[in-house]
Design an enzyme around this catalytic site. Structure first.
Site, short mmCIF file in Angstrom:
data_model
loop_
_atom_site.label_atom_id
_atom_site.label_comp_id
_atom_site.label_asym_id
_atom_site.label_seq_id
_atom_site.Cartn_x
_atom_site.Cartn_y
_atom_site.Cartn_z
CG ASN A 437 -0.10 0.02 2.50
OD1 ASN A 437 1.06 -0.63 2.53
ND2 ASN A 437 -0.68 0.96 3.41
CB CYS A 439 2.44 3.42 4.83
SG CYS A 439 1.71 5.14 4.68
CD GLU A 441 0.73 0.47 6.67
OE1 GLU A 441 -0.30 1.01 7.00
OE2 GLU A 441 1.51 0.81 5.77
#
Length: 756
Positions: A437, A439, A441
């Protein structure tokens, strides 16, 4: 100070300034705090008063005077300023300091259409009165100044045009709880509301921005992270752009997988046209991402993924840098470059990597994620086939280009797709993970859409929250917190609306959650261990084992009660495989800590009852919610003992927790000699975490000859991360000599979306 100064009251009338009243309020706010001076605050504010000043401006001047005094030596000013700000905020919301009764407040705000009508439909007046008894408004006094400003700016229900505020923080926490547990049986739900309210309002569980700001209002849109995959066809490219616009307008952060798009010069319709390549389509996606500004603050944000062996890779790797011209740069997205074992092996052996267009090599792109042995077999076969268009480059050259771009932009990220599929809660044969995604994670399966209403496509959504490690005295406390976190987020999945069918279908069938941690640096300091020297390895192993164990147990218990998720059979858990079976065994050299929980009986229970959720953990960045909880950000070391964050609500100073007692225990970011200790700890976390981890690499050029970070150090860290099983790498931070405490709060994560 001129005592005859006239001031303008909130109702417009004028009266003489009442310095005694001001003194009483500041004295009240200073009660029980150490090393703060009431007269200092008075002095600093008095010089700013003027004839006719409004009482609300007096209040803001005093708050600012107290906030300006926050420092390492007198950190308690952050609480003095916060109390003054809470006083001011309640006056604005209610006209006086004491909050109204809960039922009256809810009725009024539902009538104003600020709160969801369902609140009054779902609960009786008697239940509201019982819930009123759960609220402890004095918990407002535990906020730091940065937290109050964040609440005011981002979370409290308000009119963003006129600036009117309608609620205070304890109502927010209670109403989020009441909304999430509203469909639970009448006999048990108030107990859950109370326990979840207590856990969130005492900062043990931290919630993401979309939930804090949105749950209880009529807008039911809280997807934190959205993952959209694109196929190699115009219809799919258009459907992807359309889905991006829908989700960006909902404040979500976007991950786009565009790796399947064929390369420049490929044949179209048997050669009647010549393909323009990836860059024009990446530009199209960038335009879609930036089309909606969220609340007028800024456009959305996205990370776009592609494999390093793509024929256009050398042109794609430089898309973000400042050289080049508009035509060959797409700078307003971030990029995730996908690697696997074969690519690293070619680097280590000093051999070559062959670049292909995915459209020319049948089955290769699919095998890259689903089956590493098959990928290698096909890759070598296609390398030897003279009829296939290809380009051969030295592995060290393309890896060096990747690391050079990562170093200069800070925002070229890494995804190890083999680790994402071999140490995964999903069976890669049926549900491969092909992207992450915004960021880095999240690691969830996706399928491309052929059109915007395509029910066979799959957009992955993930719902986040986090445990505040600083508030946990004993790991067994995680049992109840895990149960509350899983139940609340699972209920949210049914409570929210879904703008795209492809997202609704998979979200409700997979029910993926991403529960992480905040305040890890404080947790280490409190336990007297450090990032850099291995002393935190065993503690980290025990802690993350407990987190994953209790979350799996909670999801299994919920499955007993409400049924396993529909796609449970697509998980590795359904086969009886647990994270402790598939982790990277190199980690055993970093810690000999044994397992402390009964995983074997959990394994049996999961096979018997299933799980309510396909995934449970993801370690996300957490700038905003860390401020609310006065915690350190996620798993990151702090840059300074006092951080100064610039946000649209002004400059916010925050002091690390328990600074006076623990100042020597905190290891600051730029005091850590290398990335090794941190990467080892992230590897230990990744042993248990079923999704991925937003892990950063940090470099201080001053530590190296000529003030330059050598390429071999960058490549060594990349290989260390791979060796210990890291699925992803997020930012690369380079120390630039500016004051370290200054950080910009809005660093591209849309609406705080994939962060919490």
């Amino acid at each position: 100070m001129n005592k005859s100064l006239m001031v303008t009251k909130r109702d417009g009338t004028q009266e003489q300034i009442n310095l005694d009243k001001i003194h009483r309020v500041i004295t009240w706010a200073a009660e029980g705090l150490d090393n703060v001076s009431v007269s200092q605050v008075e002095l600093r504010s008095h010089i700013q008063f003027y004839e006719g000043i409004r009482t609300s401006d007096i209040h803001e001047t005093i708050i600012k005077a107290a906030a300006d005094l926050i420092s390492k030596d007198s950190p308690d000013y952050q609480y003095l300023a916060a109390r003054l700000a809470i006083f001011h905020l309640r006056k604005k919301a209610y006209g006086h300091f004491d909050p109204p009764r809960l039922y009256d407040h809810v009725k009024k705000l539902v009538r104003m259409e600020k709160y969801d009508q369902a609140l009054l439909d779902d609960y009786t007046r008697e239940e509201w009165d019982t819930m009123d008894g759960f609220i402890d408004h004095w918990r407002d006094m535990t906020f730091s100044y940065a937290a109050v400003k964040q609440l005011e700016g981002k979370y409290l229900v308000q009119n963003r045009v006129t600036g009117e505020i309608y609620e205070s923080a304890q109502f927010l926490y209670l109403l989020v709880s009441a909304s999430l547990f509203s469909k639970y049986p009448k006999e048990t739900r108030l107990d859950y509301v109370k326990r979840f309210y207590d856990a969130t309002s005492t900062f043990k569980i931290s919630l993401p921005t979309p939930i804090m700001a949105g749950v209880r209002t009529p807008t039911r849109q809280f997807s934190s992270c959205v993952l959209i995959e694109c196929d190699d066809s115009l219809d799919s490219i258009n459907a992807t752009a359309s889905a991006i616009v829908k989700y960006v307008s909902q404040r979500a952060g976007i991950g786009i997988n565009a790796g399947a798009i064929r390369a420049l010069g490929s044949e179209i319709r048997g050669g009647e046209a010549f393909h323009t390549g990836c860059i024009p389509f990446y530009k199209y996606f960038q335009t879609a991402v930036k089309s909606c500004s969220q609340g007028g603050v800024r456009g959305g944000a996205a990370t776009l993924y592609y494999p390093i062996w793509h024929l256009e890779a050398e042109n794609l790797l430089v898309l973000k840098n400042n050289r080049g011209v508009e035509d060959n740069r797409v700078r307003h997205m971030d990029y995730g470059v996908q690697l696997n074992k074969l690519m690293y092996q070619r680097l280590i052996k000093g051999s070559e990597i062959t670049l292909f267009s995915p459209s020319d090599v049948p089955g290769l792109y699919e095998a890259f994620f689903a089956d590493q042995d098959k990928f290698e077999e096909l890759y070598v076969k296609y390398e030897q086939d003279p009829t296939i268009r290809k380009r051969t480059v030295k592995a060290v050259e393309i890896f060096s280009l990747l690391m050079q771009e990562r170093a200069s932009t800070g925002r070229i990220y890494i995804q190890n797709v083999d680790h994402c599929n071999t140490h995964s809660p999903f069976d890669p044969q049926v549900a491969p993970v092909r992207q992450s995604n915004l960021c880095l994670e999240i690691a969830l399966p996706t399928k491309p859409l052929q059109h915007i209403n395509d029910e066979n496509g799959e957009i992955a959504l993930c719902t986040l929250s986090a445990f505040n490690l600083g508030k946990i005295e004993n790991l067994d406390e995680l049992e109840e917190l895990a149960d509350l976190a899983v139940r609340s987020l699972d209920a949210l999945l049914d409570y929210q609306d879904y703008p795209v069918v492809a997202a609704k279908r998979s979200s409700l069938a997979r029910r993926s959650l991403g529960i992480g941690v905040i305040n890890y640096a404080y947790y280490l300091a409190k336990n007297g261990v450090r990032y850099s020297d291995g002393s935190a390895n065993d503690l980290t192993h025990r802690t993350f084992e407990a987190i994953q164990y209790y979350l799996l147990k909670a999801s299994m218990n919920l499955a007993k009660e409400q049924g396993a998720c529909e796609y449970f059979n697509e998980t590795t858990y359904a086969k009886g495989i647990l994270p402790i079976d598939t982790y990277k065994k190199d980690l055993d050299s970093l810690t000999q800590e044994p397992l402390h929980y009964d995983w074997e009986s959990l394994r049996k229970d999961i096979q018997e009852f299933g799980l309510r959720n396909s995934t449970l953990t993801a370690l996300m960045p957490s700038e905003t919610s860390s401020q609310i909880s006065n915690a350190t950000n996620g798993i990151e070391p702090p840059r300074g003992h006092v951080s100064i964050k610039a946000s649209k609500d002004g400059i916010l100073k925050q002091v690390v927790p328990e600074y006076e007692n623990l100042m020597d225990n905190y290891e600051l970011l730029w005091d850590i000699p290398s990335n090794d200790g941190y990467l080892h700890l992230v590897g230990i976390m990744q042993k248990f975490v079923d999704q991925a981890i937003s892990a950063n690499t940090n470099y201080d050029p001053k530590r190296f000859e000529d003030g330059k970070v050598p390429m071999k150090v960058l490549l060594k860290d990349l290989l260390t991360a791979y060796k210990y099983g890291l699925k992803t790498l997020y930012y690369q931070n380079t120390r630039d000599g500016a004051e370290d405490v200054q950080e910009d709060l809005d660093d591209g994560c849309a609406g705080g979306a994939c962060k919490i």
